[in-house]
Design an enzyme around this catalytic site. Structure first.
Site, PDB file in Angstrom:
ATOM      1  N   THR A  42       0.865  -1.182   0.000  1.00 52.14           N
ATOM      2  CA  THR A  42       0.000   0.000   0.000  1.00 52.14           C
ATOM      3  C   THR A  42       0.908   1.240   0.000  1.00 52.14           C
ATOM      4  OG1 THR A  42      -0.129  -0.160   2.396  1.00 52.14           O
ATOM      5  CG2 THR A  42      -1.998  -1.039   1.158  1.00 52.14           C
ATOM      6  N   VAL A  44       1.010   4.561   1.305  1.00 53.55           N
ATOM      7  CA  VAL A  44       1.497   5.318   2.467  1.00 53.55           C
ATOM      8  C   VAL A  44       2.478   4.464   3.269  1.00 53.55           C
ATOM      9  CG1 VAL A  44       0.816   6.500   4.588  1.00 53.55           C
ATOM     10  CG2 VAL A  44      -0.635   6.688   2.558  1.00 53.55           C
ATOM     11  N   CYS A  45       2.114   3.209   3.460  1.00 48.23           N
ATOM     12  CA  CYS A  45       2.960   2.291   4.232  1.00 48.23           C
ATOM     13  C   CYS A  45       4.324   2.118   3.579  1.00 48.23           C
ATOM     14  CB  CYS A  45       2.286   0.931   4.354  1.00 48.23           C
ATOM     15  SG  CYS A  45       0.630   1.030   5.015  1.00 48.23           S
ATOM     16  N   THR A  46       4.354   2.094   2.267  1.00 48.81           N
ATOM     17  CA  THR A  46       5.624   1.935   1.556  1.00 48.81           C
ATOM     18  C   THR A  46       6.561   3.102   1.893  1.00 48.81           C
ATOM     19  OG1 THR A  46       4.547   0.688  -0.189  1.00 48.81           O
ATOM     20  CG2 THR A  46       6.640   1.740  -0.752  1.00 48.81           C
ATOM     21  N   MET A  49       7.706   2.717   5.669  1.00 47.10           N
ATOM     22  CA  MET A  49       8.731   1.679   5.844  1.00 47.10           C
ATOM     23  C   MET A  49      10.067   2.169   5.307  1.00 47.10           C
ATOM     24  SD  MET A  49       7.860  -0.995   7.377  1.00 47.10           S
ATOM     25  CE  MET A  49       6.353  -1.296   8.231  1.00 47.10           C
TER      26      MET A  49
END
Ligand code: BEZ
Length: 210
Positions: A42, A44-46, A49
Site C-alpha cells: 500500500t 502510504v505504508c511503503t 517503511m
C-alpha cells in the site's frame, strides 16, 4: 482495555521477516519503536517503511530498534520489502511482524473497527529498555506519520530520564528544558548548579547537555 503509558508492553512470540522472535527477549536493553500499518503493498505504508529504514542510523544513535507490523504473511512482507527498497532507495533491515491472524494487533489494540475491521491503523508504541510503554500515538490510515517527531520524542524521553526534566512545546535537542514543579527551588539550585531562569514559580527553564 487499551494499553496506556506506563504499562508493561505485552510479550509475544511471532514470525517476522528476520525470523521468529520473543518480543521481550528481542527488545530488552534497548528502546523500541513498534509501529503498525494497514497492509503490505500500500502506498502510504511503503513510504513509512522506507523512511524508517532510511533513518536506521538515527534510531541506532538513540539505542532504539524499529519493528513494524502488518496483518500479512512473512512471504508477503519479504516481497513488499523488495518494492520498498527499490522505490524508497534503501535497504530495509529491521523486522516486520507477520500478524496474519491479527493476534498481536488485538493484544496492542491496533484495530479500530470504525476505521477498518480487518486492517491495523497506524499505531506507535515507544517502549523503554525496561519494557514500559512510554508513548502511544495513533494515526489514521490515510495519514503518514512524522518521523522527525518520533525521533524528537525519543530525544525528549531520554533527556527527561537523564536529567529529571520536562520539555516544553516544540522542544528540540539543545533547547532549554523545564524544571518540574515537584522540584523545589532549593533542590533545583543543587541539581542545576549552572543556574535556571524563573519566569514564574511554576515555569523554570534550565540548560542541560545531552
Ligand atoms: C495506505 O497506503 O496504507 C493507505 C492509503 C489510503 C488509505 C488507506 C491506506
Amino acid at each position: 482495555m487499551a494499553l496506556r503509558i506506563g504499562d508493561t508492553a505485552p510479550n509475544f512470540s511471532i514470525a517476522t521477516t528476520n525470523g521468529e522472535i520473543n518480543f521481550h527477549d528481542w527488545a530488552k536493553g534497548k528502546w523500541t519503536f513498534f509501529f503498525s500499518h494497514p497492509a503490505d503493498y500500500t502506498p502510504v505504508c511503503t513510504t513509512e517503511m522506507g523512511r524508517t529504514s532510511q533513518l536506521a542510523a538515527e534510531f541506532a544513535a538513540r539505542n532504539c530498534a524499529p519493528i513494524g507490523l502488518s496483518t500479512d504473511t512473512v512471504e508477503a512482507h519479504l516481497g513488499w520489502i523488495e518494492d520498498v527498497n527499490v522505490t524508497q532507495n534503501t535497504s530495509l533491515k529491521f523486522p516486520i511482524v507477520a500478524d496474519a491472524d491479527k493476534k498481536i494487533a488485538a493484544l496492542y489494540n491496533m484495530i479500530h473497527p470504525s476505521e477498518s475491521n480487518t486492517a491495523t491503523v497506524r499505531s506507535v508504541f515507544i517502549i523503554d529498555p525496561e519494557m514500559k510503554i512510554r508513548l502511544t500515538m495513533t494515526y489514521p490510515m490515510a495519514v503518514g506519520r512524522n518521523f522527525d517527531e518520533i525521533l524528537r520524542v525519543l530525544d525528549a524521553l531520554q533527556t527527561g530520564d537523564q536529567h529529571g526534566i520536562a520539555t516544553p512545546a516544540d522542544w528540540q535537542p539543545g533547547d532549554k528544558v523545564i524544571i518540574p514543579p515537584t522540584v523545589s527551588n532549593a533542590d533545583a539550585e543543587k541539581k542545576f548548579p549552572q543556574g535556571f531562569d524563573e519566569v514564574k514559580p511554576y515555569l523554570r527553564f534550565v540548560e542541560v547537555s545531552k
